[in-house]
Design a protein around this motif. Sequence first.
Motif, PDB file in Angstrom:
ATOM      1  N   ASN A  11      61.171   2.979  67.447  1.00 15.92           N
ATOM      2  CA  ASN A  11      61.082   3.579  66.106  1.00 15.92           C
ATOM      3  C   ASN A  11      62.279   3.232  65.239  1.00 15.92           C
ATOM      4  N   ASP A  12      63.498   3.447  65.783  1.00 19.11           N
ATOM      5  CA  ASP A  12      64.713   3.295  64.973  1.00 19.11           C
ATOM      6  C   ASP A  12      65.000   1.846  64.604  1.00 19.11           C
ATOM      7  N   TRP A  13      64.741   0.934  65.537  1.00 17.85           N
ATOM      8  CA  TRP A  13      65.104  -0.467  65.292  1.00 17.85           C
ATOM      9  C   TRP A  13      63.888  -1.337  65.010  1.00 17.85           C
ATOM     10  N   ASN A  14      62.754  -0.685  64.887  1.00 17.88           N
ATOM     11  CA  ASN A  14      61.532  -1.396  64.542  1.00 17.88           C
ATOM     12  C   ASN A  14      61.239  -2.560  65.499  1.00 17.88           C
ATOM     13  N   LEU A  15      61.348  -2.280  66.806  1.00 15.00           N
ATOM     14  CA  LEU A  15      61.079  -3.310  67.820  1.00 15.00           C
ATOM     15  C   LEU A  15      59.811  -2.940  68.594  1.00 15.00           C
ATOM     16  N   SER A  16      58.991  -3.950  68.871  1.00 14.88           N
ATOM     17  CA  SER A  16      57.735  -3.686  69.571  1.00 14.88           C
ATOM     18  C   SER A  16      57.986  -3.377  71.050  1.00 14.88           C
ATOM     19  N   SER A  17      57.026  -2.702  71.670  1.00 17.04           N
ATOM     20  CA  SER A  17      57.164  -2.410  73.098  1.00 17.04           C
ATOM     21  C   SER A  17      57.138  -3.713  73.908  1.00 17.04           C
ATOM     22  N   LYS A  18      56.481  -4.729  73.341  1.00 17.52           N
ATOM     23  CA  LYS A  18      56.458  -6.040  74.002  1.00 17.52           C
ATOM     24  C   LYS A  18      57.858  -6.659  74.050  1.00 17.52           C
ATOM     25  N   ALA A  19      58.582  -6.525  72.937  1.00 16.41           N
ATOM     26  CA  ALA A  19      59.953  -7.054  72.894  1.00 16.41           C
ATOM     27  C   ALA A  19      60.844  -6.297  73.876  1.00 16.41           C
ATOM     28  N   ILE A  20      60.685  -4.984  73.912  1.00 15.09           N
ATOM     29  CA  ILE A  20      61.500  -4.178  74.838  1.00 15.09           C
ATOM     30  C   ILE A  20      61.223  -4.594  76.286  1.00 15.09           C
ATOM     31  N   GLU A  21      59.953  -4.779  76.592  1.00  9.20           N
ATOM     32  CA  GLU A  21      59.566  -5.219  77.943  1.00  9.20           C
ATOM     33  C   GLU A  21      60.148  -6.591  78.279  1.00  9.20           C
ATOM     34  N   GLN A  22      60.075  -7.500  77.301  1.00  6.53           N
ATOM     35  CA  GLN A  22      60.573  -8.866  77.513  1.00  6.53           C
ATOM     36  C   GLN A  22      62.067  -8.862  77.840  1.00  6.53           C
ATOM     37  N   TYR A  23      62.843  -8.115  77.037  1.00  7.25           N
ATOM     38  CA  TYR A  23      64.291  -8.080  77.263  1.00  7.25           C
ATOM     39  C   TYR A  23      64.646  -7.361  78.567  1.00  7.25           C
ATOM     40  N   THR A  24      63.893  -6.288  78.852  1.00  9.35           N
ATOM     41  CA  THR A  24      64.155  -5.538  80.087  1.00  9.35           C
ATOM     42  C   THR A  24      63.924  -6.410  81.304  1.00  9.35           C
ATOM     43  N   SER A  25      62.806  -7.134  81.330  1.00  4.88           N
ATOM     44  CA  SER A  25      62.519  -7.942  82.517  1.00  4.88           C
ATOM     45  C   SER A  25      63.384  -9.198  82.571  1.00  4.88           C
ATOM     46  N   PHE A  26      63.737  -9.766  81.394  1.00  2.83           N
ATOM     47  CA  PHE A  26      64.638 -10.929  81.395  1.00  2.83           C
ATOM     48  C   PHE A  26      65.973 -10.529  82.007  1.00  2.83           C
ATOM     49  N   PHE A  27      66.453  -9.341  81.635  1.00  2.00           N
ATOM     50  CA  PHE A  27      67.740  -8.906  82.191  1.00  2.00           C
ATOM     51  C   PHE A  27      67.647  -8.656  83.694  1.00  2.00           C
ATOM     52  N   SER A  28      66.635  -7.877  84.088  1.00  2.00           N
ATOM     53  CA  SER A  28      66.591  -7.479  85.504  1.00  2.00           C
ATOM     54  C   SER A  28      66.177  -8.614  86.435  1.00  2.00           C
ATOM     55  N   GLU A  29      65.340  -9.544  85.935  1.00  2.00           N
ATOM     56  CA  GLU A  29      64.836 -10.589  86.826  1.00  2.00           C
ATOM     57  C   GLU A  29      65.608 -11.901  86.748  1.00  2.00           C
ATOM     58  N   VAL A  30      66.259 -12.150  85.605  1.00  2.00           N
ATOM     59  CA  VAL A  30      66.958 -13.432  85.458  1.00  2.00           C
ATOM     60  C   VAL A  30      68.487 -13.242  85.458  1.00  2.00           C
ATOM     61  N   ILE A  31      68.962 -12.397  84.544  1.00  2.00           N
ATOM     62  CA  ILE A  31      70.425 -12.269  84.410  1.00  2.00           C
ATOM     63  C   ILE A  31      71.049 -11.510  85.580  1.00  2.00           C
ATOM     64  N   LYS A  32      70.452 -10.375  85.921  1.00  2.00           N
ATOM     65  CA  LYS A  32      71.033  -9.527  86.970  1.00  2.00           C
ATOM     66  C   LYS A  32      71.201 -10.249  88.321  1.00  2.00           C
ATOM     67  N   PRO A  33      70.190 -10.987  88.811  1.00  2.00           N
ATOM     68  CA  PRO A  33      70.405 -11.711  90.075  1.00  2.00           C
ATOM     69  C   PRO A  33      71.496 -12.781  89.963  1.00  2.00           C
ATOM     70  N   ALA A  34      71.623 -13.398  88.769  1.00  2.00           N
ATOM     71  CA  ALA A  34      72.669 -14.408  88.581  1.00  2.00           C
ATOM     72  C   ALA A  34      74.055 -13.759  88.583  1.00  2.00           C
ATOM     73  N   ILE A  35      74.170 -12.582  87.968  1.00  2.00           N
ATOM     74  CA  ILE A  35      75.455 -11.858  87.945  1.00  2.00           C
ATOM     75  C   ILE A  35      75.944 -11.628  89.369  1.00  2.00           C
ATOM     76  N   LYS A  36      75.033 -11.306  90.248  1.00  2.00           N
ATOM     77  CA  LYS A  36      75.399 -10.964  91.628  1.00  2.00           C
ATOM     78  C   LYS A  36      76.110 -12.100  92.357  1.00  2.00           C
ATOM     79  N   THR A  37      75.877 -13.346  91.897  1.00  2.00           N
ATOM     80  CA  THR A  37      76.514 -14.486  92.567  1.00  2.00           C
ATOM     81  C   THR A  37      77.835 -14.895  91.893  1.00  2.00           C
TER      82      THR A  37
END
Length: 187
Positions: A11-37
């Motif tokens: 609501n506040d930032w006018n972002l779609s739920s699709k965008a939120i999902e995309q960023y959430t999964s990009f972080f948890s599935e791509v960035i987060k495993p890379a951070i661990k190494t």
Amino acid sequence: MDHIISRKISNDWNLSSKAIEQYTSFFSEVIKPAIKTKYLSHLVTTIEDMVNDKRMTKFLKKLDDNGIEPDKLRGFLASRTIRLYSIILEPVNLKRRATTRHHPSGAIIYYNAHYDEKYKRILIAHELGHIVNKELLENTKDSEETANLFAYIAMDDKNKFYTEECTNYVSKSDIQILNDIINTCPT
Ligand SMILES: [Zn+2]
């Protein structure tokens, strides 16, 4: 992400739920495993920068001594967007626990991929000790003992950071994080 938070963001930032999902999964599935190494990343990049700066000063002096004035190159090097030294961490199947290969443009730390996370970090700290000995400390001879000494000091400092210092950076709740972003960042 919590439902109330995602609705507020949407609501506040006018972002779609699709965008939120995309960023959430990009972080948890791509960035987060890379951070661990990226073990001991602060320490690695700090040492890397120091050696890089040392090489840059030497390189620019060489150019100056030869009367070459590469203004553009000087700018690139000074901004550190072009590097003369990098430290790479490489997990491998080693008989040894870890080893470092020194190259003209950097160092590659090979570490045994089968060790526990805690011991990988200690092994890498020891290898960083060898790099500090070779590249940064004047008038020292590289040895296993001083690499161990460096590993001890660095890991003790990390330990203090995790147990004491970093409590200052912890937010009390996810709502607190969101409010901090709203109060700090531009929209
Ligand atoms: Zn060693």
